[in-house]
Design a protein around this motif. Structure first.
Motif, mmCIF file in Angstrom:
data_model
loop_
_atom_site.group_PDB
_atom_site.id
_atom_site.type_symbol
_atom_site.label_atom_id
_atom_site.label_comp_id
_atom_site.label_asym_id
_atom_site.label_seq_id
_atom_site.Cartn_x
_atom_site.Cartn_y
_atom_site.Cartn_z
ATOM 1 N N GLY A 95 65.140 64.218 -7.082
ATOM 2 C CA GLY A 95 64.176 63.581 -7.551
ATOM 3 C C GLY A 95 64.689 62.520 -8.624
ATOM 4 O O GLY A 95 65.657 61.777 -8.452
ATOM 5 N N GLU A 96 63.797 62.333 -9.679
ATOM 6 C CA GLU A 96 64.424 61.427 -10.785
ATOM 7 C C GLU A 96 65.320 62.106 -11.833
ATOM 8 O O GLU A 96 65.863 61.448 -12.833
ATOM 9 N N LEU A 97 65.497 63.341 -11.536
ATOM 10 C CA LEU A 97 66.456 64.169 -12.606
ATOM 11 C C LEU A 97 67.610 64.147 -12.400
ATOM 12 O O LEU A 97 68.060 64.415 -11.150
ATOM 13 N N ASN A 98 68.662 63.974 -13.397
ATOM 14 C CA ASN A 98 70.023 64.309 -13.192
ATOM 15 C C ASN A 98 70.228 65.677 -12.963
ATOM 16 O O ASN A 98 69.734 66.448 -13.662
ATOM 17 N N GLN A 99 71.167 65.831 -12.109
ATOM 18 C CA GLN A 99 71.596 67.227 -11.636
ATOM 19 C C GLN A 99 73.182 67.455 -11.938
ATOM 20 O O GLN A 99 73.925 66.835 -11.233
ATOM 21 N N THR A 100 73.443 67.966 -13.014
ATOM 22 C CA THR A 100 74.793 68.301 -13.281
ATOM 23 C C THR A 100 75.314 69.258 -12.295
ATOM 24 O O THR A 100 74.827 70.258 -11.991
ATOM 25 N N ASN A 101 76.518 69.102 -11.772
ATOM 26 C CA ASN A 101 77.338 70.066 -10.916
ATOM 27 C C ASN A 101 78.806 70.349 -11.378
ATOM 28 O O ASN A 101 79.378 69.374 -11.975
ATOM 29 N N GLY A 109 70.153 69.357 -0.033
ATOM 30 C CA GLY A 109 69.667 69.627 -1.446
ATOM 31 C C GLY A 109 68.538 69.253 -1.816
ATOM 32 O O GLY A 109 68.112 69.667 -2.853
ATOM 33 N N ASP A 110 67.692 68.664 -1.007
ATOM 34 C CA ASP A 110 66.332 68.136 -1.420
ATOM 35 C C ASP A 110 65.687 67.891 0.059
ATOM 36 O O ASP A 110 65.102 66.830 0.171
ATOM 37 N N LEU A 111 65.703 68.943 0.593
ATOM 38 C CA LEU A 111 65.091 68.908 2.321
ATOM 39 C C LEU A 111 63.631 69.277 2.258
ATOM 40 O O LEU A 111 63.211 70.350 2.610
ATOM 41 N N TRP A 112 62.673 68.380 1.911
ATOM 42 C CA TRP A 112 61.408 68.490 2.084
ATOM 43 C C TRP A 112 60.883 67.638 3.441
ATOM 44 O O TRP A 112 61.910 66.806 3.894
ATOM 45 N N ALA A 131 64.776 77.812 2.346
ATOM 46 C CA ALA A 131 63.539 78.392 1.542
ATOM 47 C C ALA A 131 62.799 77.100 0.854
ATOM 48 O O ALA A 131 61.607 77.034 0.823
ATOM 49 N N PHE A 132 63.679 76.239 0.597
ATOM 50 C CA PHE A 132 62.721 74.762 0.313
ATOM 51 C C PHE A 132 61.811 74.348 1.417
ATOM 52 O O PHE A 132 60.821 73.580 1.425
ATOM 53 N N THR A 133 62.363 74.104 2.672
ATOM 54 C CA THR A 133 61.651 73.780 3.713
ATOM 55 C C THR A 133 60.129 74.587 4.128
ATOM 56 O O THR A 133 59.254 73.965 4.591
ATOM 57 N N GLU A 134 60.044 75.650 3.592
ATOM 58 C CA GLU A 134 59.057 76.445 3.611
ATOM 59 C C GLU A 134 58.127 76.491 2.517
ATOM 60 O O GLU A 134 56.931 77.012 2.391
ATOM 61 N N LEU A 135 58.502 75.443 1.378
ATOM 62 C CA LEU A 135 57.738 75.619 0.329
ATOM 63 C C LEU A 135 56.505 74.697 0.174
ATOM 64 O O LEU A 135 55.275 74.949 0.073
ATOM 65 N N PHE A 136 56.627 73.263 0.695
ATOM 66 C CA PHE A 136 55.720 72.130 0.841
ATOM 67 C C PHE A 136 55.288 71.746 2.142
ATOM 68 O O PHE A 136 54.607 70.792 2.373
ATOM 69 N N GLY A 137 55.905 72.702 3.143
ATOM 70 C CA GLY A 137 55.304 72.139 4.601
ATOM 71 C C GLY A 137 56.249 71.028 5.196
ATOM 72 O O GLY A 137 57.346 70.626 4.656
ATOM 73 N N GLY A 138 55.797 70.309 6.277
ATOM 74 C CA GLY A 138 56.531 69.331 6.974
ATOM 75 C C GLY A 138 57.505 69.657 7.838
ATOM 76 O O GLY A 138 58.271 68.874 8.608
ATOM 77 N N PHE A 139 57.531 71.159 8.338
ATOM 78 C CA PHE A 139 58.422 71.552 9.190
ATOM 79 C C PHE A 139 57.758 72.609 10.309
ATOM 80 O O PHE A 139 57.459 73.562 9.888
ATOM 81 N N PRO A 140 57.400 72.258 11.488
ATOM 82 C CA PRO A 140 56.714 73.012 12.302
ATOM 83 C C PRO A 140 57.458 74.409 12.761
ATOM 84 O O PRO A 140 58.746 74.501 12.424
ATOM 85 N N PRO A 141 56.828 75.469 13.045
ATOM 86 C CA PRO A 141 57.336 76.786 13.147
ATOM 87 C C PRO A 141 58.741 76.636 14.162
ATOM 88 O O PRO A 141 59.686 77.364 13.953
ATOM 89 N N ASN A 142 58.736 75.766 15.047
ATOM 90 C CA ASN A 142 59.745 75.792 16.152
ATOM 91 C C ASN A 142 60.961 75.209 15.539
ATOM 92 O O ASN A 142 62.021 75.092 16.029
ATOM 93 N N PHE A 143 61.025 74.482 14.330
ATOM 94 C CA PHE A 143 61.922 74.104 13.495
ATOM 95 C C PHE A 143 62.963 75.217 13.034
ATOM 96 O O PHE A 143 63.949 75.445 13.340
ATOM 97 N N LEU A 144 62.197 76.321 12.591
ATOM 98 C CA LEU A 144 63.004 77.376 11.998
ATOM 99 C C LEU A 144 63.422 78.323 13.230
ATOM 100 O O LEU A 144 64.576 78.795 13.099
ATOM 101 N N ASP A 145 62.652 78.455 14.172
ATOM 102 C CA ASP A 145 62.811 79.259 15.360
ATOM 103 C C ASP A 145 64.178 78.735 16.135
ATOM 104 O O ASP A 145 65.017 79.595 16.406
ATOM 105 N N GLN A 146 64.732 77.482 16.225
ATOM 106 C CA GLN A 146 65.581 76.866 16.728
ATOM 107 C C GLN A 146 66.729 76.842 15.579
ATOM 108 O O GLN A 146 67.933 77.308 16.263
ATOM 109 N N TYR A 147 66.519 76.787 14.658
ATOM 110 C CA TYR A 147 67.637 76.944 13.750
ATOM 111 C C TYR A 147 68.145 78.446 13.692
ATOM 112 O O TYR A 147 69.412 78.576 13.844
ATOM 113 N N HIS A 148 67.447 79.339 13.667
ATOM 114 C CA HIS A 148 67.935 80.772 13.804
ATOM 115 C C HIS A 148 68.562 81.022 14.886
ATOM 116 O O HIS A 148 69.385 81.973 15.135
#
Length: 288
Positions: free
Chosen positions: A130-136, A194-197, A226-243
């Motif tokens: 987002g707008e926050l600096n991410q130290t790595n 890293g920011d996959l919504w 885990a983030f793809t399941e937090l706020f939506g935007g990914f239909p079920p067949n996305f995870l099914d195909q990923y797996h």
């Protein structure tokens, strides 16, 4: 702004006629524009008073993802490294959005991207979430990276902002001390967006999935999923195909909340207390 955009085009050696400069909606951090010249159409982001690595981090993340040849990203033509408060720009390929559902092929592409790995966890440069600096920094254990640079980074920001204090702060510190009990120490160190919504991927007019706006790191691929399941935007067949191409660990459902916690802390620190109850619920779940 028109003058600045024309000056930016000169940096990519495009001095041809500019036919159109149109604002593009969708982002809340940058001003974005569709710019069409005789040479080609561009997507240009503009910001000011940002850190010198603000657009560089995004450009380098796109380059890393492109090098995997697993999923398409926009080509980057130029980025500014600002010094001070002047305007800065990121100039990229314009990709025409389509309307077809590419979630099936995107699941496959993301799984292949996640199979590009590093020997260590994290990332050797600061990025932004987002707008926050991410130290790595690079770590030899995923648990060390996640504790110090993900949960610990948001703790520091939250204490400064006043969004993390009292019992919430105590529970988060306790969870950080015990993080080794809840997530794997040395999973495969996958390249992560890293920011996959849902707003950070799109479909082209040809039905091809595209990743945008990365905040890359190397870590547990379950963190990304885990983030793809937090706020939506990914239909079920996305995870099914990923797996089908990259299985998640058997304890994924147990680790999912602690991975989602990071992104909820980010939203708490950016948007405020509307995310506080979700943060508190996860903290209580793990440490009481």
């Amino acid at each position: 702004m028109e003058r600045f955009i024309r000056e930016t085009l000169e940096k990519v050696n495009d001095t041809s006629t500019v036919h159109s400069i149109q604002p593009v909606s969708g982002g809340d951090i940058n001003q974005s524009f569709y710019v069409e010249t005789d040479r080609r159409p561009y997507f240009i982001k503009v910001n000011e008073k940002v850190a010198s690595h603000f657009f560089q981090a995004e450009a380098e993340g796109l380059r890393l993802i492109k090098e995997t040849e697993a999923v398409r990203v926009p080509d980057v033509y130029h980025y500014d490294i600002p010094d001070g408060d002047e305007k800065a720009a990121l100039v990229m390929e314009w990709i025409e959005k389509g309307t077809s559902d590419a979630s099936h092929s995107f699941g496959k592409s993301l799984a292949h991207m996640h199979q590009h790995t590093s020997e260590k966890y994290g990332y050797g440069k600061p990025t932004f979430v987002g707008e926050l600096n991410q130290t790595n920094e690079w770590c030899t254990a995923w648990t060390d990276y996640y504790r110090r640079y993900r949960l610990g980074g948001q703790l520091d920001i939250g204490v400064t902002k006043g969004s993390i204090s009292g019992l919430r702060e105590e529970r988060l510190i306790k969870l950080m001390d015990r993080v080794d009990e809840f997530i794997p120490q040395k999973p495969k160190a996958s390249l992560l967006h890293g920011d996959l919504w849902g707003g950070n991927w799109m479909t082209t007019s040809e039905g091809e999935p595209v990743l945008i706006d990365p905040s890359v790191l190397y870590g547990d691929h379950a963190f990304e999923l885990a983030f793809t399941e937090l706020f939506g935007g990914f239909p079920p067949n996305f995870l099914d195909q990923y797996h089908t191409y990259f299985e998640l660990p058997e304890n994924y459902q147990d680790t999912k909340p602690i991975y989602q916690l990071f992104y909820l802390l980010v939203h708490l620190n950016i948007f405020g207390e509307m995310y506080g109850s979700q943060v508190d619920r996860i903290l209580k779940h793990y440490v009481g």
